[in-house]
Scaffold this motif. Structure first.
Motif, PDB file in Angstrom:
ATOM      1  N   UNK A   1       0.835  -1.205   0.000  1.00 62.63           N
ATOM      2  CA  UNK A   1       0.000   0.000   0.000  1.00 62.63           C
ATOM      3  C   UNK A   1       0.867   1.251   0.000  1.00 62.63           C
ATOM      4  N   UNK A   2       1.970   1.242   0.765  1.00 63.88           N
ATOM      5  CA  UNK A   2       2.865   2.399   0.809  1.00 63.88           C
ATOM      6  C   UNK A   2       3.464   2.664  -0.565  1.00 63.88           C
ATOM      7  N   UNK A   3       3.892   1.618  -1.259  1.00 61.65           N
ATOM      8  CA  UNK A   3       4.430   1.792  -2.610  1.00 61.65           C
ATOM      9  C   UNK A   3       3.347   2.333  -3.546  1.00 61.65           C
ATOM     10  N   UNK A   4       2.128   1.826  -3.401  1.00 66.61           N
ATOM     11  CA  UNK A   4       1.018   2.309  -4.225  1.00 66.61           C
ATOM     12  C   UNK A   4       0.789   3.805  -4.015  1.00 66.61           C
TER      13      UNK A   4
ATOM     14  N   UNK B   1       1.421   9.508  -5.605  1.00 68.03           N
ATOM     15  CA  UNK B   1       1.934  10.863  -5.384  1.00 68.03           C
ATOM     16  C   UNK B   1       2.683  11.372  -6.606  1.00 68.03           C
ATOM     17  N   UNK B   2       3.497  10.500  -7.186  1.00 67.16           N
ATOM     18  CA  UNK B   2       4.287  10.919  -8.345  1.00 67.16           C
ATOM     19  C   UNK B   2       3.412  11.227  -9.549  1.00 67.16           C
TER      20      UNK B   2
ATOM     21  N   UNK C   1      -4.931  11.726  -7.216  1.00 64.85           N
ATOM     22  CA  UNK C   1      -5.655  12.013  -5.982  1.00 64.85           C
ATOM     23  C   UNK C   1      -6.622  10.889  -5.625  1.00 64.85           C
ATOM     24  N   UNK C   2      -7.220  10.262  -6.619  1.00 61.42           N
ATOM     25  CA  UNK C   2      -8.213   9.215  -6.347  1.00 61.42           C
ATOM     26  C   UNK C   2      -7.582   8.031  -5.616  1.00 61.42           C
TER      27      UNK C   2
ATOM     28  N   UNK D   1       1.795  13.477  -0.185  1.00 63.66           N
ATOM     29  CA  UNK D   1       1.041  13.594  -1.426  1.00 63.66           C
ATOM     30  C   UNK D   1       0.080  14.770  -1.432  1.00 63.66           C
ATOM     31  N   UNK D   2      -0.476  15.095  -0.273  1.00 62.64           N
ATOM     32  CA  UNK D   2      -1.424  16.212  -0.208  1.00 62.64           C
ATOM     33  C   UNK D   2      -0.721  17.567  -0.271  1.00 62.64           C
TER      34      UNK D   2
END
Length: 916
Positions: A679-682, A687-688, A692-693, A723-724
């Motif tokens: 999940x962290x890699x996802x 982010x890259x 946003x979805x 990411x935000x």
């Protein structure tokens, strides 16, 4: 019949009680007879009786002159319409309705929109069924849940939203307070008074007659009946009307209506964001600078609304200061007492429910507080007290039914799993001291629990290892379920994650029992460190015992397996130097034993150490080696995870791969070793790609899996927060920055509580950036001061340079915002060098763009052009369009100041390469 109106009304009322009685008796008999003709006859009698009672109840009330008077003008009316609007009969139609029978609406009510939306959807679906004639009887919406969770607040808000759809009135009744249960006889008296029935005639009616009058009085009328704090089904049996037109809202601690075929919604504590909103409403403080303290305060309250209200009131009455309240609530021994404030006490509510338990239920409830794991199965009750498996299951179910335990997930063995709410666990532990005052007896219970846990661990590990592990535990009451150990072994990762504190304890217990093989084998399986419930000192001592046992066992690969598990634990606690040394020892042991599968697992963890230190090239090399070894031995899941992490590392130092879509899911059912990393890699990939979805989905999953605390998710909180925030120059709207701040605050809470300094530094820099985005420069400076204090001083620490770069980068951004350009360059230039050495091109480009802005502020246009050109080129190569646009805008402005004919369109035409 006498002719004048008042005499007629009197006659109607006198016939109502016997008519209602006939209707009630006939309805009861109709349920008991079997012959169809008898049923029809009795139903006809019941209908006639109810009709007569309804005719008398619904007859017009008359004034002194004998003329009819509207019901709203006499007694306590249940009419919903405001004065002057009593004629409004249909839902809404532009009218404003008030539910006058309900308690006043709390202006501090916040959140719960998802629950309310689901309840209104259920109402509309049930109402449609009744309009189509497929279902008869009233619409029933029930809520159940533990004390203080906010059931009544949701119920009252729902009642107000549905009030306009019930033009004939709202009837409200509280069915119990504290330990008191109101009798249906008394409740019906109040409800009939609300319906306008004369008190002198109600007083002489029996319970069955009152039931008949109530059902007759609600027949055919669109009335909303609100029954709060129901205590048992006997109350509801006589208080739910029969009319299809009515709607009934019920709140209770146990689920009282599902057995009757009505839906009941389990109310849980609100999520992290809603809890913060509720706290802010009561405290009247929503300061971004103290957000990390507010997050901690909500967790100390277990996100329970009644506790949040007490804590919020303390903050408000203490001048809006959050920290003193947090410090006051941190000690568990006094937390419940300190949450009794403003006339509300979660301890009193828990005590009320505790007082209603049987002796066995009290004993089970209190003794379960000795269980160290976050969740448990009913089997453990057999160990704590002399009961059978069936009795243990019934006791756990009874405690869950009244909200003193929360049911979480089914265990692989077939048992449900339960957990305590944090405040309920504290309450149970305090009552245990009263229930079992003898310390020797309490110690004996604890020892029995530890031995049983060891026996259960050995049974499961015997299946996993394919040979007998441990000694003979014939005196221990293991679960009485066929093949339970085999079932648990099928879902070993989830079992290890759930029982980790018990497994750590079992290693020590095995050592003390001279069962050396069990000692090292249990430790070797502890490769799922996702919890903050383990003290790192305890973990270190446990692995020291396991290493000794493994070294003396003579089993090939034993020491390597234990060292791998210890390295994973050190990695989880971010002791990167110690983790690297331990894992390198594990690699040597694996090579010596010829264990290629073990080598693959070790190399992947070494790669994760380098990745955690942001040395992405070194990490990629280790992941590539791990993938090759895993493929050679056919371990395709390990191979898939190593390939995923390799792709993630490569994308960090090769711009062309930065936006590459990484491989899909590699984790399976219960695969806790891989799931969170995946999940962290996802999220990093999202982010890259500015996706946003995907970030929102991950955030929703985080809240869904979060349980009562922020355990296991500090890294994910940081990735989501990052990411935000995006690029410093990107427009960050007013909604995203607070979300980023809340996520960073959550990471601070967990990291600070477990000594994870690396994550805490990163989280504080992210919180500082969120504060900068909100224009809160001084608060951001305070967070960076706290982050700098955590950076280690000794030069040999591999994490030092990375942490300094992180902190210096964020502080450099602050200096640029504050116009202190020389100081900004002193901070940003070392950060750029550190990023470049580690192969982190994107953060280096970010820092160079800020350095370009600083040079421009000093009117060093040549230097500014050089730094911004490097940043623009990096962003163009990796396909980060928002960052490219921002840096290109500034570069074009610098070129204009130098008189160079270079514009942003020119830069985009020459440099921009759209990413995949």
């Amino acid at each position: 019949m006498p002719g004048d109106g008042r005499t007629a009304d009197r006659w109607r009322r006198r016939t109502a009680v016997p008519a209602a009685s006939v209707a009630a008796v006939a309805a009861v008999l109709a349920d008991k007879v079997e012959h169809p003709l008898q049923v029809v006859a009795l139903l006809l009698v019941a209908g006639a009786g109810a009709g007569a009672a309804a005719w008398s109840t619904l007859s017009p009330r008359r004034g002194e002159d004998g003329t009819p008077v509207d019901a709203g003008e006499t007694g306590r009316s249940a009419e919903l319409a405001e004065p002057g609007k009593a004629g409004a009969r249909r839902a809404g139609a532009g009218k404003t309705y008030t539910a006058r029978g309900l308690p006043d609406r709390q202006p501090t009510f916040r959140g719960r929109e998802s629950e309310l939306a689901a309840l209104i959807a259920s109402y509309e679906a049930q109402r449609e069924q009744r309009e189509q004639g497929s279902v008869r009887g009233p619409v029933v919406l029930a809520l159940h849940g533990p004390p203080g969770v906010g059931k009544s607040a949701i119920q009252f808000e729902l009642a107000r939203r549905l009030a306009g759809r019930h033009p004939d009135g709202v009837l409200f009744a509280n069915l119990g307070q504290a330990a008191m249960r109101k009798s249906p006889h008394d409740v019906l008296h109040a409800l009939l008074m609300e319906l306008g029935w004369p008190e002198e005639e109600i007083r002489s009616a029996s319970l069955q007659e009152r039931v008949g009058l109530f059902r007759a009085g609600t027949a055919g009328r669109r009335i909303l009946v609100v029954l709060d704090a129901a205590r048992d089904a006997d109350q509801l049996n006589v208080l739910i009307p029969n009319s299809t037109e009515c709607t009934v809202l019920i709140s209770s601690r146990p689920d009282l209506v599902s057995a009757r075929g009505f839906p009941s919604t389990a109310v849980r504590p609100p999520g992290p964001d809603e809890a913060l909103t509720i706290l802010a409403a009561y405290s009247q403080v929503d300061d971004a600078a103290t957000r990390h303290l507010a997050v901690e305060l909500t967790e100390l309250c277990g996100r329970l609304p009644i506790a949040l209200r007490a804590a919020g009131d303390r903050v408000r009455h203490g001048g809006g200061k959050v920290q003193p309240v947090v410090q006051r609530l941190r000690p568990e021994r006094s937390r419940l007492a300190d949450l009794a404030y403003g006339g509300r006490s979660i301890e009193e509510r828990l005590d009320t429910e505790y007082g209603r338990l049987t002796d066995d239920e009290k004993a089970a409830f209190c003794r379960l507080s000795l269980v160290e794991a976050a969740s448990f199965t009913p089997w453990v009750i057999r160990v704590l007290m002399p009961v059978s498996t069936g009795e243990a299951a019934n006791l756990a179910a009874a405690l869950a039914a009244v909200g003193l335990l929360d049911d979480v997930e089914a265990d692989a063995s077939g048992f449900p799993r339960y957990t305590f709410h944090p405040l309920t666990r504290i309450f149970a532990r305090r009552r245990l001291g009263v229930l079992v005052p003898d310390r020797h007896e309490l110690k004996e219970i604890e020892n029995r629990l530890h031995r049983a846990v060891l026996a259960a661990c050995c049974a499961v590990l015997s299946v996993l290892e394919g040979r007998r592990i441990g000694g003979d535990y014939g005196d221990v009451p293991l679960p009485e379920i066929g093949d339970w150990a085999e079932k648990v072994a099928e879902d070993a990762d989830r079992w290890i994650s759930a029982e980790l504190p018990h497994l750590v304890r079992a290693v020590t217990e095995a050592h003390q029992s001279n069962e050396n093989e069990a000692c090292w084998v249990i430790a070797a399986w502890l490769d799922c460190w996702r919890t903050s419930r383990i003290d790192r000192g305890t973990a270190h001592r446990m692995f020291e015992l396991a290493r000794r046992a493994a070294a003396g066992s003579g089993t090939p690969g034993a020491l390597g397996r234990v060292l791998l598990a210890e390295g994973i634990q050190l990695l989880a606690f971010e002791e990167y130097d110690a983790a690297l040394k331990t894992l390198e020892k594990a690699d040597r042991e694996a090579r010596r034993a010829g264990e290629l599968r073990l080598q693959a697992a070790v190399r992947r963890r070494i790669g994760q150490v380098w990745h955690g230190l942001r040395h992405y090239r070194a990490a990629a090399e280790e992941f590539e080696t791990a993938a090759r070894d895993a493929k050679a031995v056919g371990d395709m899941r390990e191979y898939a995870m190593a390939r995923l992490l390799h792709a993630d590392s490569v994308s960090a130092f090769q711009p062309a791969d930065w936006r590459t879509v990484l491989p899909g899911s590699v984790s399976g059912r219960g695969d806790m070793r891989f799931h969170l990393d995946e999940v962290i890699v996802e999220v990093r990939c999202a982010n890259r790609r500015r996706d946003l979805r995907t970030r929102e989905r991950a955030l929703a999953r985080l809240h869904a899996e979060d349980g009562h605390g922020l355990e296991r998710f500090s890294h994910l909180h940081c990735e989501l927060s990052s990411g935000y925030l995006w690029h410093p120059g990107d427009p960050v709207d007013g909604a995203r920055a607070p979300v980023a701040g809340r996520l960073a605050a959550g990471a601070i809470l967990l990291a600070a509580g477990t000594g994870r300094e690396f994550t805490e530094v990163r989280a504080r820099t992210l919180l500082a950036r969120a504060l900068l985005a909100e224009g809160r420069l001084e608060e951001a400076r305070g967070q960076l001061d706290l982050a700098d204090a955590l950076v280690p001083d000794h030069p040999g620490d591999r994490a030092r340079d990375c942490l300094r770069a992180m902190s210096g980068h964020a502080r450099g951004e602050l200096m640029v915002r504050d116009g202190q350009y020389r100081r900004a360059l002193e901070l940003l230039e070392p950060a750029v060098r550190c990023y470049q050495a580690a192969g982190d091109f994107w953060h280096a480009a970010q820092a160079r763009a800020l350095a370009g802005t600083a040079h421009r502020g000093l009117r060093r246009f040549g230097w500014a052009m050089a730094e911004l050109s490097a940043a623009v080129a990096a962003f163009a190569e990796c396909g980060d369009e928002p960052a490219f646009d921002h840096a290109a805008d500034e570069l074009a402005e610098v070129c204009a100041e130098l008189g160079l004919p270079i514009t942003k369109p020119t830069l985009k035409d020459r440099l921009w390469r759209p990413g995949p």
